[in-house]
Design a protein around this motif. Structure first.
Motif, mmCIF file in Angstrom:
data_model
loop_
_atom_site.group_PDB
_atom_site.id
_atom_site.type_symbol
_atom_site.label_atom_id
_atom_site.label_comp_id
_atom_site.label_asym_id
_atom_site.label_seq_id
_atom_site.Cartn_x
_atom_site.Cartn_y
_atom_site.Cartn_z
ATOM 1 N N MET A 119 83.468 9.810 -17.916
ATOM 2 C CA MET A 119 82.401 10.396 -17.093
ATOM 3 C C MET A 119 82.208 11.863 -17.474
ATOM 4 S SD MET A 119 82.164 10.636 -12.938
ATOM 5 C CE MET A 119 80.782 11.429 -12.153
ATOM 6 N N SER A 120 80.999 12.274 -17.669
ATOM 7 C CA SER A 120 80.721 13.643 -18.090
ATOM 8 C C SER A 120 80.970 14.622 -16.948
ATOM 9 C CB SER A 120 79.264 13.753 -18.556
ATOM 10 O OG SER A 120 78.958 15.089 -18.853
ATOM 11 N N LEU A 121 81.487 15.794 -17.298
ATOM 12 C CA LEU A 121 81.744 16.829 -16.306
ATOM 13 C C LEU A 121 80.555 17.767 -16.131
ATOM 14 C CD1 LEU A 121 85.417 17.832 -17.175
ATOM 15 C CD2 LEU A 121 84.630 16.317 -15.362
ATOM 16 N N GLU A 122 79.530 17.606 -16.966
ATOM 17 C CA GLU A 122 78.407 18.541 -16.921
ATOM 18 C C GLU A 122 77.667 18.536 -15.597
ATOM 19 O OE1 GLU A 122 74.382 19.674 -19.458
ATOM 20 O OE2 GLU A 122 75.693 18.016 -20.091
ATOM 21 N N PRO A 123 77.320 17.360 -14.997
ATOM 22 C CA PRO A 123 76.622 17.391 -13.719
ATOM 23 C C PRO A 123 77.416 18.102 -12.648
ATOM 24 C CG PRO A 123 76.438 15.226 -14.721
ATOM 25 C CD PRO A 123 77.422 15.988 -15.537
ATOM 26 N N ARG A 124 78.760 17.865 -12.657
ATOM 27 C CA ARG A 124 79.581 18.516 -11.646
ATOM 28 C C ARG A 124 79.574 20.026 -11.840
ATOM 29 N NH1 ARG A 124 86.045 17.447 -10.654
ATOM 30 N NH2 ARG A 124 86.241 18.773 -8.803
ATOM 31 N N GLY A 125 79.629 20.470 -13.104
ATOM 32 C CA GLY A 125 79.599 21.892 -13.387
ATOM 33 C C GLY A 125 78.307 22.535 -12.928
ATOM 34 N N ILE A 126 77.197 21.866 -13.179
ATOM 35 C CA ILE A 126 75.900 22.391 -12.742
ATOM 36 C C ILE A 126 75.859 22.481 -11.233
ATOM 37 C CG2 ILE A 126 73.444 21.905 -12.662
ATOM 38 C CD1 ILE A 126 73.714 20.649 -15.443
ATOM 39 N N THR A 127 76.368 21.448 -10.557
ATOM 40 C CA THR A 127 76.382 21.448 -9.098
ATOM 41 C C THR A 127 77.224 22.590 -8.574
ATOM 42 O OG1 THR A 127 76.124 19.046 -9.075
ATOM 43 C CG2 THR A 127 76.906 20.071 -7.062
ATOM 44 N N THR A 128 78.360 22.834 -9.192
ATOM 45 C CA THR A 128 79.237 23.922 -8.760
ATOM 46 C C THR A 128 78.565 25.271 -8.935
ATOM 47 O OG1 THR A 128 81.201 22.627 -9.326
ATOM 48 C CG2 THR A 128 81.489 24.996 -9.086
ATOM 49 N N ARG A 129 77.913 25.473 -10.077
ATOM 50 C CA ARG A 129 77.222 26.749 -10.304
ATOM 51 C C ARG A 129 76.098 26.947 -9.292
ATOM 52 N NH1 ARG A 129 77.858 25.174 -15.747
ATOM 53 N NH2 ARG A 129 75.708 24.457 -15.860
ATOM 54 N N LYS A 130 75.361 25.886 -9.016
ATOM 55 C CA LYS A 130 74.287 25.995 -8.029
ATOM 56 C C LYS A 130 74.848 26.283 -6.646
ATOM 57 C CE LYS A 130 70.871 23.045 -10.337
ATOM 58 N NZ LYS A 130 70.096 21.786 -10.267
ATOM 59 N N ALA A 131 75.982 25.652 -6.324
ATOM 60 C CA ALA A 131 76.601 25.883 -5.022
ATOM 61 C C ALA A 131 77.085 27.319 -4.894
ATOM 62 C CB ALA A 131 77.769 24.914 -4.824
ATOM 63 N N VAL A 132 77.698 27.827 -5.959
ATOM 64 C CA VAL A 132 78.156 29.212 -5.935
ATOM 65 C C VAL A 132 76.973 30.163 -5.752
ATOM 66 C CG1 VAL A 132 79.186 31.049 -7.326
ATOM 67 C CG2 VAL A 132 80.241 28.784 -7.288
ATOM 68 N N GLY A 133 75.888 29.915 -6.490
ATOM 69 C CA GLY A 133 74.711 30.762 -6.365
ATOM 70 C C GLY A 133 74.112 30.724 -4.968
ATOM 71 N N ALA A 134 74.033 29.530 -4.395
ATOM 72 C CA ALA A 134 73.468 29.394 -3.052
ATOM 73 C C ALA A 134 74.347 30.070 -2.009
ATOM 74 C CB ALA A 134 73.292 27.908 -2.715
ATOM 75 N N LEU A 135 75.653 29.878 -2.128
ATOM 76 C CA LEU A 135 76.576 30.492 -1.172
ATOM 77 C C LEU A 135 76.572 32.011 -1.302
ATOM 78 C CD1 LEU A 135 79.573 27.996 -1.465
ATOM 79 C CD2 LEU A 135 78.142 28.357 0.552
ATOM 80 N N LEU A 136 76.502 32.491 -2.521
ATOM 81 C CA LEU A 136 76.487 33.939 -2.732
ATOM 82 C C LEU A 136 75.223 34.558 -2.155
ATOM 83 C CD1 LEU A 136 77.892 36.364 -3.986
ATOM 84 C CD2 LEU A 136 76.786 35.815 -6.157
ATOM 85 N N ARG A 137 74.083 33.911 -2.362
ATOM 86 C CA ARG A 137 72.835 34.419 -1.780
ATOM 87 C C ARG A 137 72.910 34.407 -0.261
ATOM 88 N NH1 ARG A 137 70.639 31.362 -6.042
ATOM 89 N NH2 ARG A 137 70.286 29.600 -4.643
ATOM 90 N N LYS A 138 73.502 33.356 0.288
ATOM 91 C CA LYS A 138 73.634 33.266 1.741
ATOM 92 C C LYS A 138 74.493 34.397 2.297
ATOM 93 C CE LYS A 138 76.773 31.129 3.655
ATOM 94 N NZ LYS A 138 78.074 31.473 4.304
ATOM 95 N N GLU A 139 75.615 34.675 1.638
ATOM 96 C CA GLU A 139 76.529 35.721 2.105
ATOM 97 C C GLU A 139 75.854 37.095 2.083
ATOM 98 O OE1 GLU A 139 79.528 35.420 3.306
ATOM 99 O OE2 GLU A 139 79.875 33.289 2.902
ATOM 100 N N LEU A 140 75.201 37.408 0.987
ATOM 101 C CA LEU A 140 74.582 38.722 0.851
ATOM 102 C C LEU A 140 73.374 38.874 1.769
ATOM 103 C CD1 LEU A 140 74.784 39.154 -3.033
ATOM 104 C CD2 LEU A 140 76.329 40.069 -1.288
ATOM 105 N N LEU A 141 72.611 37.789 1.922
ATOM 106 C CA LEU A 141 71.450 37.842 2.813
ATOM 107 C C LEU A 141 71.885 37.996 4.263
ATOM 108 C CD1 LEU A 141 68.383 37.672 3.060
ATOM 109 C CD2 LEU A 141 68.592 35.188 3.235
ATOM 110 N N LEU A 142 72.959 37.314 4.649
ATOM 111 C CA LEU A 142 73.467 37.412 6.015
ATOM 112 C C LEU A 142 73.943 38.830 6.318
ATOM 113 C CD1 LEU A 142 74.239 35.987 8.660
ATOM 114 C CD2 LEU A 142 76.450 35.449 7.627
ATOM 115 N N GLU A 143 74.661 39.426 5.371
ATOM 116 C CA GLU A 143 75.144 40.793 5.588
ATOM 117 C C GLU A 143 73.985 41.782 5.612
ATOM 118 O OE1 GLU A 143 77.839 43.809 6.356
ATOM 119 O OE2 GLU A 143 78.083 41.620 6.421
ATOM 120 N N ARG A 144 72.946 41.483 4.854
ATOM 121 C CA ARG A 144 71.782 42.373 4.852
ATOM 122 C C ARG A 144 71.026 42.297 6.173
ATOM 123 N NH1 ARG A 144 66.537 41.831 0.764
ATOM 124 N NH2 ARG A 144 65.309 43.535 1.695
ATOM 125 N N ARG A 145 70.902 41.093 6.712
ATOM 126 C CA ARG A 145 70.152 40.923 7.957
ATOM 127 C C ARG A 145 70.953 41.368 9.168
ATOM 128 N NH1 ARG A 145 67.167 34.969 7.300
ATOM 129 N NH2 ARG A 145 65.649 35.627 5.709
#
Length: 234
Positions: free
Chosen positions: A1-27
């Motif tokens: 089974m390829s690990l690429e989809p999981r890697g993409i999902t992880t990167r997207k999750a990190v990006g989404a969580l990071l945006r959420k954290e910074l936006l929450l602290e800004r607001r």
């Protein structure tokens, strides 16, 4: 089974969580103002407690790093509170992504917080306490030490913050667990910073302390990545 989809999902999750954290602290600013105010207040207390108009060398380095360390512990204690109280952690655990996405996003967020606090705290330290001035070269060298130490503090604060948030006495448990492990970081950072804060003029950065900081960041970064997934197992 390829690990690429999981890697993409992880990167997207990190990006989404990071945006959420910074936006929450800004607001709704909570962590940054508390850390910055604590740092400046502590410098004022040191100015009167030491009964000196200025400090230099080892004393200046010790004052700076003790203040930044305890300000960091204040921020680490609040790192997971909103997610824990509002169910954000439970939602992430149910999502089909690696739990380490939470570690990476929190560590990067905490690192950003530390850097922003130091942008405010360092000028306050220079004005309130530091005897010798800092040249552009000194500032660049000190920024390097700060960044390398911040990485270690961010990793340890993020890792043990996740462990402490699951206990009732999290405000007590976190510093009791994290501070002993951060002793090498603070000693190395203070020793590396002391020559830059000396009244006789800045010496070159001690390479062995920078190497120790780099090794610490690498070892504990890998360790945190390896064990974080198991912190939320029942």
């Amino acid at each position: 089974m390829s690990l690429e989809p999981r890697g993409i999902t992880t990167r997207k999750a990190v990006g989404a969580l990071l945006r959420k954290e910074l936006l929450l602290e800004r607001r709704v600013p909570q962590v940054l103002p508390a850390m910055a105010l604590f740092s400046i207040t502590t410098f004022v207390v040191f100015r009167f407690a030491l009964d000196a108009t200025s400090v230099e060398g080892d004393t200046a380095s010790g004052v700076l790093w003790v203040t930044l360390l305890f300000a960091a512990m204040l921020g680490a204690g609040r790192l997971y509170v909103a997610d824990h109280e509002e169910g954000g952690i439970d939602a992430l655990l149910l999502a089909p992504v690696d739990r380490t996405a939470l570690l990476i996003s929190k560590a990067v967020t905490f690192l950003v917080f530390l850097v922003l606090v130091e942008v405010v705290a360092l000028p306050a330290f220079v004005i309130l306490l530091l005897g010798p001035g800092l040249s552009p070269g000194d500032i660049a060298a000190l920024a390097l030490v700060l960044l390398m130490a911040d990485v270690g503090i961010a990793v340890i604060g993020t890792l043990f913050g996740a462990l402490a948030i699951q206990t009732r006495a999290r405000d007590l448990i976190l510093p009791l667990m994290a501070l002993p492990l951060l002793v090498p970081v603070i000693i190395s950072a203070a020793k590396a910073s002391a020559p830059l804060l000396a009244a006789t003029g800045a010496d070159s950065l001690p390479g062995r302390y920078l190497a120790l900081l780099g090794l610490y960041d690498l070892v504990f970064g890998l360790l945190a990545y390896a064990v974080f997934d198991y912190l939320f197992d029942d």
